[in-house]
Structures are given as C-alpha cells and as structure tokens.
Design an enzyme around this catalytic site. Structure first.
Site, PDB file in Angstrom:
ATOM      1  N   ASP A   1      33.217  42.701  51.256  1.00 23.56           N
ATOM      2  CA  ASP A   1      33.123  44.146  51.036  1.00 23.56           C
ATOM      3  C   ASP A   1      31.669  44.628  50.943  1.00 23.56           C
ATOM      4  O   ASP A   1      30.741  43.827  50.820  1.00 23.56           O
ATOM      5  CB  ASP A   1      33.899  44.545  49.758  1.00 23.56           C
ATOM      6  CG  ASP A   1      33.654  43.591  48.596  1.00 23.56           C
ATOM      7  OD1 ASP A   1      32.644  42.864  48.628  1.00 23.56           O
ATOM      8  OD2 ASP A   1      34.459  43.578  47.666  1.00 23.56           O
TER       9      ASP A   1
ATOM     10  N   ASN B   1      40.697  44.422  36.669  1.00 25.25           N
ATOM     11  CA  ASN B   1      41.994  45.096  36.824  1.00 25.25           C
ATOM     12  C   ASN B   1      42.876  44.409  37.875  1.00 25.25           C
ATOM     13  O   ASN B   1      43.857  44.978  38.319  1.00 25.25           O
ATOM     14  CB  ASN B   1      41.797  46.583  37.175  1.00 25.25           C
ATOM     15  CG  ASN B   1      41.051  46.768  38.492  1.00 25.25           C
ATOM     16  OD1 ASN B   1      40.790  45.811  39.214  1.00 25.25           O
ATOM     17  ND2 ASN B   1      40.721  48.005  38.818  1.00 25.25           N
TER      18      ASN B   1
ATOM     19  N   HIS C   1      41.815  43.405  40.922  1.00 28.27           N
ATOM     20  CA  HIS C   1      41.470  43.647  42.330  1.00 28.27           C
ATOM     21  C   HIS C   1      40.843  42.407  42.971  1.00 28.27           C
ATOM     22  O   HIS C   1      40.253  41.570  42.281  1.00 28.27           O
ATOM     23  CB  HIS C   1      40.587  44.891  42.511  1.00 28.27           C
ATOM     24  CG  HIS C   1      39.167  44.770  42.083  1.00 28.27           C
ATOM     25  ND1 HIS C   1      38.597  45.569  41.120  1.00 28.27           N
ATOM     26  CD2 HIS C   1      38.153  43.966  42.505  1.00 28.27           C
ATOM     27  CE1 HIS C   1      37.323  45.271  40.977  1.00 28.27           C
ATOM     28  NE2 HIS C   1      37.026  44.302  41.803  1.00 28.27           N
TER      29      HIS C   1
ATOM     30  N   GLU D   1      41.973  47.802  45.260  1.00 30.61           N
ATOM     31  CA  GLU D   1      42.215  48.257  43.888  1.00 30.61           C
ATOM     32  C   GLU D   1      43.717  48.413  43.619  1.00 30.61           C
ATOM     33  O   GLU D   1      44.493  48.666  44.545  1.00 30.61           O
ATOM     34  CB  GLU D   1      41.555  49.629  43.702  1.00 30.61           C
ATOM     35  CG  GLU D   1      40.039  49.607  43.749  1.00 30.61           C
ATOM     36  CD  GLU D   1      39.411  49.246  42.414  1.00 30.61           C
ATOM     37  OE1 GLU D   1      39.889  48.312  41.746  1.00 30.61           O
ATOM     38  OE2 GLU D   1      38.422  49.902  42.047  1.00 30.61           O
TER      39      GLU D   1
HETATM   40  C1  GLP Z   1      33.482  43.376  42.526  1.00 29.52           C
HETATM   41  C2  GLP Z   1      33.745  42.770  43.893  1.00 29.52           C
HETATM   42  C3  GLP Z   1      34.846  41.743  43.850  1.00 29.52           C
HETATM   43  C4  GLP Z   1      34.607  40.781  42.697  1.00 29.52           C
HETATM   44  C5  GLP Z   1      34.676  41.544  41.399  1.00 29.52           C
HETATM   45  C6  GLP Z   1      34.544  40.668  40.164  1.00 29.52           C
HETATM   46  O1  GLP Z   1      34.232  44.503  42.276  1.00 29.52           O
HETATM   47  N1  GLP Z   1      34.054  43.752  44.873  1.00 29.52           N
HETATM   48  O2  GLP Z   1      34.901  41.048  45.084  1.00 29.52           O
HETATM   49  O3  GLP Z   1      35.549  39.741  42.707  1.00 29.52           O
HETATM   50  O4  GLP Z   1      33.621  42.491  41.427  1.00 29.52           O
HETATM   51  O5  GLP Z   1      33.216  40.587  39.751  1.00 29.52           O
HETATM   52  P1  GLP Z   1      32.686  39.634  38.619  1.00 29.52           P
HETATM   53  O6  GLP Z   1      32.676  38.274  39.216  1.00 29.52           O
HETATM   54  O7  GLP Z   1      31.315  40.157  38.320  1.00 29.52           O
HETATM   55  O8  GLP Z   1      33.613  39.756  37.468  1.00 29.52           O
END
Ligand code: GLP
Length: 259
Positions: A67, A136, A138, A143
C-alpha cells in the site's frame, strides 16, 4: 491457519528473516509481498544483516508493497516507499526495476490500480506475502467495512488507522492522508503463501478475532482463515489469549508445502 509463538519480537524477526532467506535460496526469483508498519522493522533489519553476511541474495527477487498513501510521492520522506527504502531497500540488493510500489500521486487512480494488478500477474503472482496487522483487524489498508474490495483500490482510512500512522507525519494527525492505495483482499489471498506477523499486547484482541472469530468484513484479517497456506507468527504478548504452545526453535517450524 498455523500459529507459531515466539518468546520475543526479536526471536520472531530472526526466524522470519531466516525463513525469507531460505525461500530465496529455494527460489532466487522469489516474488515477495511486503508490509510497512512498526512490526516488520526488526525483520527488515535482520534481512539486511543476513544480506550483509552473504546469507540472503535478492538479486533475482521481485517485491510488491501492499500500500501507499494517496497524494504522497515516493520521494517524500513520509511515504511508505521512503520507509521501505530506509529500512530495507537501501541495505539489500533487489534491483530497483523489480521493486514495485503503488504511485500515490498517479493522476488516474483506477488505471494505477489496474497497472499494479497487471504487474503482479506479469511477475507470476506473489510467492510469499508478509503481512502486519492493524489494531482494528485491517491488512494492507483493507479497513473494516460492510463489504471489502477484492482488487487494488483507493481506500478511505479510518480515524484509528490515521492515528496509528501519525508518527510518520511528526504526530500531526491533520497531515496524515485520508486515503491510500492498497492491494485488495483477493490480491492478498492469491499469494501462494502468507505469513502474518504481530507483536505486542495491543494486538492480542485483534489476533484472537482474526484466528478464532467468524470470517467477517468487520475484521478483514479473518479472511485469511480461508487461505490454505497462511501462518500467523506472534510473540508471547500478542498470543496471550491463545492456547498455543511457544515454538521458537526452528526444528518446530511448520513443514513447508510441497510445490
Ligand atoms: C498500517 C499498514 C499495514 C500495517 C499496519 C500495522 O496501517 N498499512 O499494512 O500492517 O499499519 O502497523 P504496525 O505494525 O505499526 O502495528
């Protein structure tokens, strides 16, 4: 879903990096799907270390990131492209032409999403998709919603997701983009193998819903239950409520599927 639990996030990162290195040895043309976020940073640093030691060669590998924020150029230090450059690509040898990213500043967003889907198909599909997990539930930027997008699309970010990403924007929430481009659920689920990593107590509840709850678009990661070759790698803190036994030793790793 096969679950592995490690004592520490660094133990998980080391094992995951060795797993990627083994996959590269078995198939030097490996097509990797990659996440951003705090969770994979130790894994990326381990991969850089293995590469420095001559134990991970990415020369023939291809990568696709999940992304990118809408409106951010890849040269912008706050973009996911720049994040990946800092934490991984500057330290390994994937040829730049085989590093794939969604272009957050594309003029024609649907055409950009189609281009990405075509590029993944042309590369032969994703062999190993690494994933993080949003608080959440995702994955990528898919989302929670009444319905999920199958293919690469432009996603509206939830307030909680924008807050979770604020650190990249100097903790100024108003600067965090409201939209992002993301692989869709089918794009992710078409990967031949998926390894989701989650660490820390804050992820416990969503890990449990992902693994043991119903398959629902309210928890996008729960769709991974439908994929026949998904592993969930956790540290103890993230796994606390699960009844799995720790299995940090490489000898206990799940058997790799035959091709
Ligand atoms: C972002 C990314 C996701 C990732 C998520 C979790 O929103 N788009 O791909 O998995 O964060 O992030 P973290 O590893 O900082 O908890």
């Amino acid at each position: 879903m096969r679950v592995r639990v490690f004592d520490t996030p660094s133990g998980l990162a080391r094992a995951a990096a060795r797993d990627v290195a083994r996959a590269l040895t078995a198939n030097p043309h490996l097509v990797l799907g990659l996440p951003t976020g705090r969770t994979p940073i130790p894994l990326y640093h381990e991969l850089a270390r293995l590469h420095g030691d001559g134990r991970a060669d990415f020369r023939r590998a291809t990568t696709f990131n999940l992304d990118e924020f809408l409106g951010l150029d890849g040269r912008d230090a706050r973009s996911y492209r720049a994040f990946m450059q800092r934490h991984l690509f500057d330290h390994i040898n994937v040829p730049v032409r085989r590093i794939h990213f969604l272009n957050g500043t594309a003029g024609d967003v649907p055409a950009e999403c189609d281009r990405y889907e075509r590029a993944i198909r042309r590369a032969g599909g994703i062999d190993l998709q690494l994933l993080g997990l949003g608080l959440n539930g995702h994955i990528g930027f898919n989302e929670p919603a009444r319905a999920l997008a199958a293919r690469t699309h432009c996603a509206k970010l939830r307030p909680a997701t924008r807050r979770a990403n604020a650190a990249l924007f100097g903790n100024r929430l108003r600067d965090v983009p409201r939209h992002a481009l993301s692989m869709g659920m089918a794009t992710i689920l078409h990967a031949r193998r998926i390894v989701l990593i989650a660490t820390g107590a804050s992820k416990r509840a969503c890990v449990e819903r992902m693994i043991a709850g119903p398959v629902t678009p309210r928890v996008p990661a729960s769709f991974l239950q439908l994929h026949g070759n998904t592993e969930v790698w956790l540290d103890r803190a993230a796994a606390n409520r699960l009844t799995t036994r720790p299995s940090a030793a490489p000898s206990t790793s799940p058997r790799r599927p035959r091709r």
